[in-house]
Write an enzyme that holds these catalytic residues in place. Structure first.
Site, PDB file in Angstrom:
ATOM      1  CG  HIS A  96       0.071   6.320  -0.714  1.00 45.35           C
ATOM      2  ND1 HIS A  96      -0.764   7.054  -1.271  1.00 45.35           N
ATOM      3  CD2 HIS A  96      -0.364   5.740   0.383  1.00 45.35           C
ATOM      4  CE1 HIS A  96      -2.040   6.659  -0.794  1.00 45.35           C
ATOM      5  NE2 HIS A  96      -1.578   6.003   0.396  1.00 45.35           N
ATOM      6  CG  HIS A 135      -1.772   1.120   1.464  1.00 45.15           C
ATOM      7  ND1 HIS A 135      -3.294   1.117   1.023  1.00 45.15           N
ATOM      8  CD2 HIS A 135      -1.397   2.419   1.639  1.00 45.15           C
ATOM      9  CE1 HIS A 135      -3.734   2.060   1.242  1.00 45.15           C
ATOM     10  NE2 HIS A 135      -2.700   3.195   1.681  1.00 45.15           N
ATOM     11  CD  GLU A 136       1.507   3.694   3.833  1.00 45.52           C
ATOM     12  OE1 GLU A 136       1.833   4.775   3.328  1.00 45.52           O
ATOM     13  OE2 GLU A 136       0.659   3.508   4.290  1.00 45.52           O
TER      14      GLU A 136
HETATM   15 ZN   LIG Z   1      -2.882   5.169   2.101  1.00 45.40          ZN
END
Ligand SMILES: [Zn+2]
Length: 686
Positions: A482, A478-479
């Site tokens: 980003h 997830h990170e």
């Molecule tokens: Zn997030």
């Protein structure tokens, strides 16, 4: 430059040229004493830049006003990114004191710019003439967005109304602060104290020892304390065999702010709603939801409602089935009661064991921190051709931070990635991705971004490497999503590069989580740290099936809160509105069952007390539907690493998304609007 500020620059590494590889922050030279003077100096410089724009005697044009304002504040951005990043990842008491001083300074500075009418007049002048200026699409969008940012703060209103808006905003901050303080008081004001060891029946040893520590901290050594913090109440509800204690604890949780005591939030909440309504009306909107959402990918409250109801229907059906499964266990064991909301977690655990027998401890040996990192490196190499080169010559703020140079498919430098994986005092909890420098274009030259990922993953112990749970593994992916977004962002201006609506920003991160669990990728990164064996098929199958567990409940309790948020922000509320009756009317309308309480009830709905998620709590599931639909494109193509799709994803979703309205960017990638089918299938809601 004055002599004094010249001397300051000489001594203060934050204000001097960064003489480091890739111009990375000189962390090894920065001390606590440098922050405050650097922030003050950077604010002064930014003010001077704004004054130059405003006082320019030449007629306002695209370069001297729009570009100049977009570029302004570069030094402040740099200093803030470093201070903010370190204060989250590696703070100390002195830095926290500095933050207390700089927070009001910075917010006053931002307000001064936001309400600078002379600056706005110049922007407006260019905005009104924009079609005759020969601007390209990105430049036009920059002008429009910039104008809109001011308009949304009331800059186009006559002075009297601007003052009214300012008064509303002041009162809004007070009310929202008080609501949060009440919630904090309610959170801290309750403790379930257990002094009879028999009342610990069912609780795992780790939960009991955490409760013993909690008791000790509360000066009740030898007893066990459970609180309304999630890591405390959730396991109690999952495992405690004492039904009346589960009820006692859960009631305290969902009644927060609704106890008719000095921390009651009902009256204040209606004031919050009436203030937001007035604010929206002043700005020319029917209600606050319309105001907030007009700037989002969803665009209208109606679109949000349509979306929420579409997911609600199958979710509530599924939740009713889950309830029946649990009641069957209760009946089978001859307990002789009807399931209640405080029983849900406990019986869901029983269902988990019976139907979804996944043991986290079986998974973990395959998921070392290094394996997971290799998995995500491999994935992004397959999709985008990225190469990661470890660097040891870049300064870091802590020896555990690893630095990688990210090279693009053609070997060119794309940016730096710093990875800070383990917890320590001075790091805030959770996981996040930030930047120490954004990628920016200036005079045809790109400055590459410096991206940081900060996590709190258990460190290696003895001969055992750091092992991640499945939840932490997907957090890593997830990170990293980003991080990719930050690495690829490629607008020519700040405002067309970095600014993404809240209901779009989790798409890049959440989509990567899909790949994490795909057998094809798992088999290339999840190797047992002792035997070197890849994760067995049977385990992968269990892992995949576990995604369906409790999804009816999970979606229902979330959606009930999201719909409640929308109802409040689309209704005419007065000081006389009965909060509990309003809430009940909403939940009756959608047909929520008594055994499920909304994830947040009105008086403890912290997300919507501030402006961040007000009329915006829907964004989490919205992003879930987007990422499922976007990932389905790869699945449907029969190639998880489809190069053509990956290129479109990079271009429209990651690199240039801020150049378009959210839905337009999505359609450019996907060829059509998102549908909820892939999400329903993934969650077993079909
Ligand atoms: Zn997030």
């Amino acid at each position: 430059m004055s002599l004094q500020s010249f001397a300051q620059k000489q001594e203060n590494p934050l204000l001097a040229e960064f003489n480091t590889p890739f111009g990375a922050p000189p962390f090894d030279k920065i001390g606590n004493n440098h922050f405050l003077p650097a922030i003050e100096e950077a604010i002064r410089v930014h003010k001077a830049e704004i004054e130059t724009i405003v006082n320019n005697s030449a007629p306002p044009d695209f370069e001297n006003t729009i570009v100049a304002f977009d570029r302004s504040g570069e030094l402040l951005n740099t200093v803030n990114a470093i201070f903010g990043g370190l204060n989250g990842a590696n703070t100390n008491p002195e830095m926290q004191e500095i933050a207390k001083k700089t927070t009001p300074l910075l917010s006053a500075h931002r307000n001064e710019i936001r309400f600078n009418q002379r600056l706005f007049d110049k922007i407006k002048n260019v905005f009104e003439r924009r079609s005759g200026l020969g601007l390209d699409a990105e430049q036009s969008r920059l002008v429009e967005k910039m104008y809109d940012d001011f308009a949304r703060n009331g800059a186009t209103l006559p002075e009297a109304q601007r003052n009214e808006l300012k008064a509303i905003n002041d009162r809004l901050s007070m009310v929202s602060l008080q609501l949060s303080q009440h919630l904090l008081a309610e959170n801290n004001g309750f403790k379930l104290v257990i002094d009879n060891p028999e009342d610990l029946a069912g609780l795992p040893p780790a939960v009991i020892s955490a409760a013993a520590d909690e008791a000790k901290a509360a000066g009740q050594e030898g007893k066990w304390v459970f609180t309304l913090a999630k890591p405390s109440w959730t396991p109690f509800l999952q495992f405690s065999e004492r039904r009346h204690l589960r009820e006692h604890l859960y009631r305290a949780y969902f009644m927060r702010g609704n106890n008719n005591n000095e921390s009651d939030n009902k009256k204040l909440f209606t004031e919050l709603m009436t203030l937001r309504q007035k604010m929206a009306e002043l700005l020319g909107f029917q209600n606050y939801a319309e105001y907030f959402i007009s700037d989002q990918m969803a665009q209208t409250p109606q679109n949000v409602y349509d979306f929420l109801y579409k997911v609600w229907e199958p979710s509530i059906v599924r939740a009713k089935n889950e309830k029946a499964d649990m009641q069957a266990i209760i009946d089978r064991e001859g307990k002789g009661f009807e399931l209640e909301s405080w029983d849900w977690w406990y019986y869901a655990e029983r269902v988990r064991k019976e139907k979804y027998d996944l043991n986290e401890d079986e998974l973990k040996p395959y998921l070392t921190l290094d394996n997971v990192r290799e998995g995500v490196f491999r994935l992004t190499n397959q999709l985008f051709g990225l190469i990661y080169v470890k660097r040891t010559d870049v300064p870091v703020y802590h020896p555990e931070v690893e630095v990688f140079e990210v090279k693009d498919f053609d070997g060119s430098h794309l940016g730096l990635l710093m990875i800070d994986p383990h917890p320590r005092p001075g790091k805030r909890s959770g996981a996040w991705c930030g930047t120490y420098r954004n990628g920016t274009w200036k005079d045809g030259q790109k400055t590459a971004p410096i991206v940081t990922m900060v996590m709190n993953f258990t460190r290696p112990a003895g001969n055992q490497p750091a092992l991640l749970s499945w939840d932490k593994t997907t957090t890593y992916f997830h990170e990293f999503g980003h991080a990719l977004h930050n690495l690829f962002a490629n607008g020519r201006y700040q405002r067309t590069s970095r600014s993404v609506p809240r209901d779009f920003v989790e798409l890049p991160s959440q989509i990567l989580e899909n790949w994490a669990g795909e057998p094809e990728l798992l088999k290339t990164y999840a190797f047992h740290y002792q035997t070197g064996e890849p994760m067995p098929d049977a385990l992968i199958e269990k892992l995949q099936k576990s995604r369906y567990f409790n999804q009816g409940f999970d979606n229902t309790e979330y959606l009930a809160a999201a719909i409640l948020d929308m109802d409040w922000h689309t209704s005419q509320v007065t000081g006389e509105t009965d909060v509990n009756a309003f809430e009940k009317a909403t939940l009756d309308r959608i047909g929520l069952i008594d055994e499920i309480i909304p994830r947040y009830r009105t008086t403890n709905f912290g997300h919507i007390f501030g402006s961040g998620y007000a009329a915006g709590y829907y964004v989490y599931r919205w992003a879930g539907v987007l990422d499922a639909d976007a990932f389905a494109a790869f699945k449907e193509s029969g190639d998880l690493y489809n190069q053509e799709l990956a290129a479109r994803f990079r271009k429209y979703i990651l690199a240039e998304n801020a150049l378009y309205e959210g839905m337009d960017a999505y359609i450019k990638f996907r060829g059509k609007e998102p549908s909820i089918e892939a999400f329903l299938e993934r969650s077993g809601l079909q």
